[in-house]
Enzyme design. Structure first.
Site, PDB file in Angstrom:
ATOM      1  N   CYS A   1       0.858  -1.171   0.000  1.00  0.00           N
ATOM      2  CA  CYS A   1       0.000   0.000   0.000  1.00  0.00           C
ATOM      3  C   CYS A   1       0.902   1.231   0.000  1.00  0.00           C
ATOM      4  O   CYS A   1       2.013   1.188  -0.519  1.00  0.00           O
ATOM      5  CB  CYS A   1      -0.945  -0.014   1.203  1.00  0.00           C
ATOM      6  SG  CYS A   1      -0.097  -0.029   2.800  1.00  0.00           S
ATOM      7  N   MET A   2       0.465   2.334   0.586  1.00  0.00           N
ATOM      8  CA  MET A   2       1.260   3.558   0.562  1.00  0.00           C
ATOM      9  C   MET A   2       2.548   3.439   1.372  1.00  0.00           C
ATOM     10  O   MET A   2       3.561   4.028   1.029  1.00  0.00           O
ATOM     11  CB  MET A   2       0.431   4.724   1.110  1.00  0.00           C
ATOM     12  CG  MET A   2      -0.662   5.189   0.164  1.00  0.00           C
ATOM     13  SD  MET A   2      -0.019   5.972  -1.308  1.00  0.00           S
ATOM     14  CE  MET A   2       0.695   7.460  -0.607  1.00  0.00           C
TER      15      MET A   2
END
Length: 505
Positions: A30-31
């Site tokens: 993810c981020m």
């Protein structure tokens, strides 16, 4: 060391500590986190993994998550995938050197027990649904950030009346993705729910097609984009179910022709004559409610939102806010909720600084705080949460207090009519400054947001300094490693905050 070599070295350091290539069942990111599916959790060496320089922390949920930070994780993940592929090719199924060989029955029983334990802890239907929603929208965040920053730059140039020949091009770059975001949501939704992605995108594309302006539904003319991302999500989910029904009943010889046609036809008709209108009403209600909440609730609403966001993150419930943020950005150009929720990170930073001051003799915790604070200021809070405040207990609560005060500050100005919003989701802390937008000029918007951060820092610091540590907690943790070594033979040394961290949150 070259950047590519550094990223490969990080991946190479991580791989043996999670049990090697044969122990990795899935890889995603993810981020900020590298998310790994593992066959055998017992093969992971947590302490050694946390000691890898690039690793900010680890989190165990439905996947094993290694916090690397924004930017770094996107570069390390491809290298990790290459190493896993190479490892599987070289040794498809290595057994641990110090473990006795398992029979097929024992291995199956072990896997079943682990799977059942994970399901009992994390795989509730609601959390699984929220993860699917997150998996739909998280891949869109880089484009939202890039387009949001370009939109902010374009707005600045327009206000200054600079480069008038360039600003229309910048506006096209900033708006192009948002104009078609429904298509990307439809594509990801079908992929996540087990359908054919391109069919989900095709059905969702109906929502943004200009020709829908010529169609009436419920006695009203439709407008392109009506229903937005919520309509696209619903349309794509419907398409998946129609497609699966067709796969069951359509003969194989006709499947390639009939299934796609019926999927788009049935889902498209329902979308045009039902979902677009309903989703449009829901989207409008969300925007109206957000405006009403901050216009009337103001400081009180900000206090609640800022104070409870960290617990929402811990429970994974913050994922439910992603479609709401995206809907607000579609409608208003920015989400007024994100700057308030970002105050939770400010409270966390203030609590960490207070912890640093209150534990002057604990070199281990102070080292963790010093290394994690820069990321914390930029909105990456996992290292401070999982490495410091959450294991200590009370500092996590006082960090929430700091977030509540920061949120109240921003909410108060919203109540006065000074809306503070973000043109994209994902960043927080100082990293949110380039994405800020509002209704009273960029200068006022930046000043209010910066003021909220300062209030969050101060409130988190003061609450933690005065109320975050009991005498017992100070006696346990305000001890140097040298003193521990001197007395270790007589009494066991107290655990560090990182060692006391829960295995799963």
């Amino acid at each position: 060391m070259a950047t590519e070599d550094k990223n490969r070295a990080t991946a190479a350091a991580i791989l043996p500590l999670v049990g090697g290539a044969a122990n990795v069942s899935s890889i995603a990111h993810c981020m900020t986190r590298l998310r790994l599916g593992l066959h055998d959790r017992s093969l992971v060496r947590d302490d050694a993994l946390k000691a890898v320089p690039a690793v900010m922390g680890v989190v165990e949920d439905d996947t094993y998550q290694i916090v690397l930070g924004p930017g770094t994780v996107a570069r390390v993940t491809p290298e990790f995938e290459k190493l896993v592929a190479e490892g599987r090719a070289a040794a498809p199924a290595p057994a641990p050197a110090d473990a006795a060989p398992l029979t097929a029955e024992e291995l199956a029983a072990q896997g079943a027990a682990m799977k059942a334990a994970r399901k009992a802890k994390n795989a509730t239907p609601f959390k699984l649904f929220l993860r699917k929603i997150a998996n739909i929208f998280v891949p869109l965040i880089p484009a939202l950030i890039g387009c949001g920053i370009i939109a902010g730059l374009n707005g600045l140039l327009v206000n200054l009346e600079w480069l008038p020949s360039v600003t229309p091009a910048l506006a096209a770059m900033a708006s192009g993705f948002m104009a078609l975001i429904a298509v990307f949501v439809g594509y990801n939704t079908a992929k996540e729910f087990g359908g054919t992605p391109i069919l989900g995108g095709a059905v969702a594309a109906i929502i943004v097609f200009p020709g829908v302006a010529n169609i009436e539904a419920f006695g009203q003319k439709l407008s392109p984009g009506q229903g937005g991302v919520l309509g696209a999500l619903a349309a794509a989910v419907l398409a998946v179910y129609v497609e699966k029904w067709c796969r069951r009943w359509v003969p194989e010889a006709l499947d390639v022709l009939v299934t796609p046609t019926l999927t788009v036809l049935i889902s498209g008709l329902v979308t045009i004559f039902g979902l677009m209108y309903v989703a449009g009403e829901v989207s409008t209600a969300i925007g109206d409610f957000a405006d009403w909440l901050l216009s009337n609730g103001g400081a009180g609403a900000g206090l609640i939102l800022g104070g409870f966001f960290l617990p929402l993150v811990m429970l994974g419930l913050h994922q439910a806010l992603i479609p709401i943020h995206t809907t607000l950005i579609e409608q208003q150009g920015y989400t007024v909720l994100l700057p308030i929720l970002a105050m939770a990170g400010a409270g966390q930073v203030g609590a960490a600084i207070a912890t640093y001051v209150r534990l002057p003799r604990n070199e281990s915790i102070r080292k963790t705080i010093k290394s994690a604070l820069p990321a914390g200021f930029l909105g990456v809070g996992e290292p401070l949460i999982y490495g410091v405040s959450l294991p200590l207990g009370r500092p996590f609560i006082t960090a929430c207090v700091g977030g509540a005060f920061g949120g109240a500050f921003v909410g108060f100005f919203n109540q006065l009519g000074d809306a503070v919003g973000s043109t994209a989701i994902g960043p927080s802390g100082w990293a949110l400054f380039p994405l800020l937008d509002g209704n009273h000029g960029l200068g006022a918007t930046i000043a209010i947001y910066a003021g909220g951060l300062v209030v969050g820092y101060l409130a988190g610091f003061l609450a933690t300094y005065f109320f975050g540590f009991s005498g017992e907690l100070l006696a346990e943790f305000n001890v140097s490693q040298e003193e521990d070594a001197a007395t270790g033979a007589a009494t066991p040394a107290p655990e560090t905050a990182a060692q006391k961290a829960p295995a799963s949150v």
